[in-house]
Design a protein around this motif. Structure first.
Motif, PDB file in Angstrom:
ATOM      1  N   ASP A  71      -4.884   7.789  10.634  1.00  0.00           N
ATOM      2  CA  ASP A  71      -4.554   9.124  11.112  1.00  0.00           C
ATOM      3  C   ASP A  71      -3.089   9.292  11.464  1.00  0.00           C
ATOM      4  O   ASP A  71      -2.506  10.329  11.219  1.00  0.00           O
ATOM      5  CB  ASP A  71      -5.428   9.480  12.317  1.00  0.00           C
ATOM      6  N   ASP A  72      -2.463   8.291  12.054  1.00  0.00           N
ATOM      7  CA  ASP A  72      -1.047   8.379  12.381  1.00  0.00           C
ATOM      8  C   ASP A  72      -0.325   7.165  11.814  1.00  0.00           C
ATOM      9  O   ASP A  72      -0.395   6.072  12.380  1.00  0.00           O
ATOM     10  CB  ASP A  72      -0.845   8.462  13.892  1.00  0.00           C
ATOM     11  N   PRO A  73       0.384   7.337  10.693  1.00  0.00           N
ATOM     12  CA  PRO A  73       1.082   6.210  10.071  1.00  0.00           C
ATOM     13  C   PRO A  73       2.083   5.530  10.989  1.00  0.00           C
ATOM     14  O   PRO A  73       2.270   4.319  10.911  1.00  0.00           O
ATOM     15  CB  PRO A  73       1.789   6.853   8.869  1.00  0.00           C
ATOM     16  N   ASP A 106      -0.889  14.025   3.977  1.00  0.00           N
ATOM     17  CA  ASP A 106      -2.324  13.776   3.825  1.00  0.00           C
ATOM     18  C   ASP A 106      -2.573  12.493   3.045  1.00  0.00           C
ATOM     19  O   ASP A 106      -3.497  11.740   3.352  1.00  0.00           O
ATOM     20  CB  ASP A 106      -3.002  14.956   3.122  1.00  0.00           C
ATOM     21  N   VAL A 107      -1.754  12.238   2.041  1.00  0.00           N
ATOM     22  CA  VAL A 107      -1.888  11.013   1.243  1.00  0.00           C
ATOM     23  C   VAL A 107      -1.716   9.796   2.136  1.00  0.00           C
ATOM     24  O   VAL A 107      -2.522   8.854   2.099  1.00  0.00           O
ATOM     25  CB  VAL A 107      -0.853  10.989   0.091  1.00  0.00           C
ATOM     26  N   LEU A 108      -0.689   9.805   2.946  1.00  0.00           N
ATOM     27  CA  LEU A 108      -0.404   8.680   3.835  1.00  0.00           C
ATOM     28  C   LEU A 108      -1.494   8.517   4.886  1.00  0.00           C
ATOM     29  O   LEU A 108      -1.956   7.406   5.146  1.00  0.00           O
ATOM     30  CB  LEU A 108       0.957   8.898   4.492  1.00  0.00           C
ATOM     31  N   ARG A 109      -1.939   9.611   5.455  1.00  0.00           N
ATOM     32  CA  ARG A 109      -2.983   9.549   6.492  1.00  0.00           C
ATOM     33  C   ARG A 109      -4.309   9.037   5.931  1.00  0.00           C
ATOM     34  O   ARG A 109      -5.007   8.287   6.590  1.00  0.00           O
ATOM     35  CB  ARG A 109      -3.179  10.916   7.135  1.00  0.00           C
ATOM     36  N   ILE A 117       0.832  -1.207   0.000  1.00  0.00           N
ATOM     37  CA  ILE A 117       0.000   0.000   0.000  1.00  0.00           C
ATOM     38  C   ILE A 117       0.866   1.257   0.000  1.00  0.00           C
ATOM     39  O   ILE A 117       0.658   2.170  -0.797  1.00  0.00           O
ATOM     40  CB  ILE A 117      -0.958  -0.006   1.208  1.00  0.00           C
ATOM     41  N   VAL A 118       1.845   1.310   0.893  1.00  0.00           N
ATOM     42  CA  VAL A 118       2.705   2.489   0.971  1.00  0.00           C
ATOM     43  C   VAL A 118       3.529   2.638  -0.309  1.00  0.00           C
ATOM     44  O   VAL A 118       3.690   3.744  -0.824  1.00  0.00           O
ATOM     45  CB  VAL A 118       3.600   2.445   2.224  1.00  0.00           C
TER      46      VAL A 118
END
Length: 107
Positions: free
Chosen positions: A73-75, A65-68, A9-10
């Motif tokens: 909310d907190d990667p 924002d993309v990751l969150r 995903i990342v």
């Protein structure tokens, strides 16, 4: 979610994260400790980033924002939950790892 799913995903969001921070491929690769060639391979979905690369991305770009929107909310909390998923945690311990009191009487 397991490590493999999380890294996939990342990895699929690396280009978006890089663009969000207005970084070129050279700068992004340098920040996360990769060669530009490897970053290009990840961005083109030819390879999946390693667990350590994903840790670096989640730590360095934890306010993305993309990751969150993708992983929560907190990667960093998500990474910790995955990393320690099968590690037992001690119960009834304080910050120092020792119990400083004992129950004398229960009512």
């Amino acid at each position: 979610m397991d490590r493999h799913t999380f890294t996939s995903i990342v990895s699929s969001k690396m280009r978006l994260i890089r663009n969000e921070y207005n970084l070129n491929q050279d700068k992004m690769a340098d920040l996360i400790g990769l060669s530009k060639k490897t970053l290009v391979q990840i961005e083109k979905a030819r390879v999946v980033a390693s667990w350590t690369v994903v840790l670096a991305v989640c730590t360095l770009f934890h306010e993305s924002d993309v990751l969150r929107m993708t992983v929560g909310d907190d990667p960093v909390d998500t990474v910790l939950a995955i990393a320690f998923e099968h590690v037992p945690t001690p119960k009834e311990v304080t910050g120092g790892g020792l119990v400083f009191w004992k129950t004398v009487r229960k009512e």
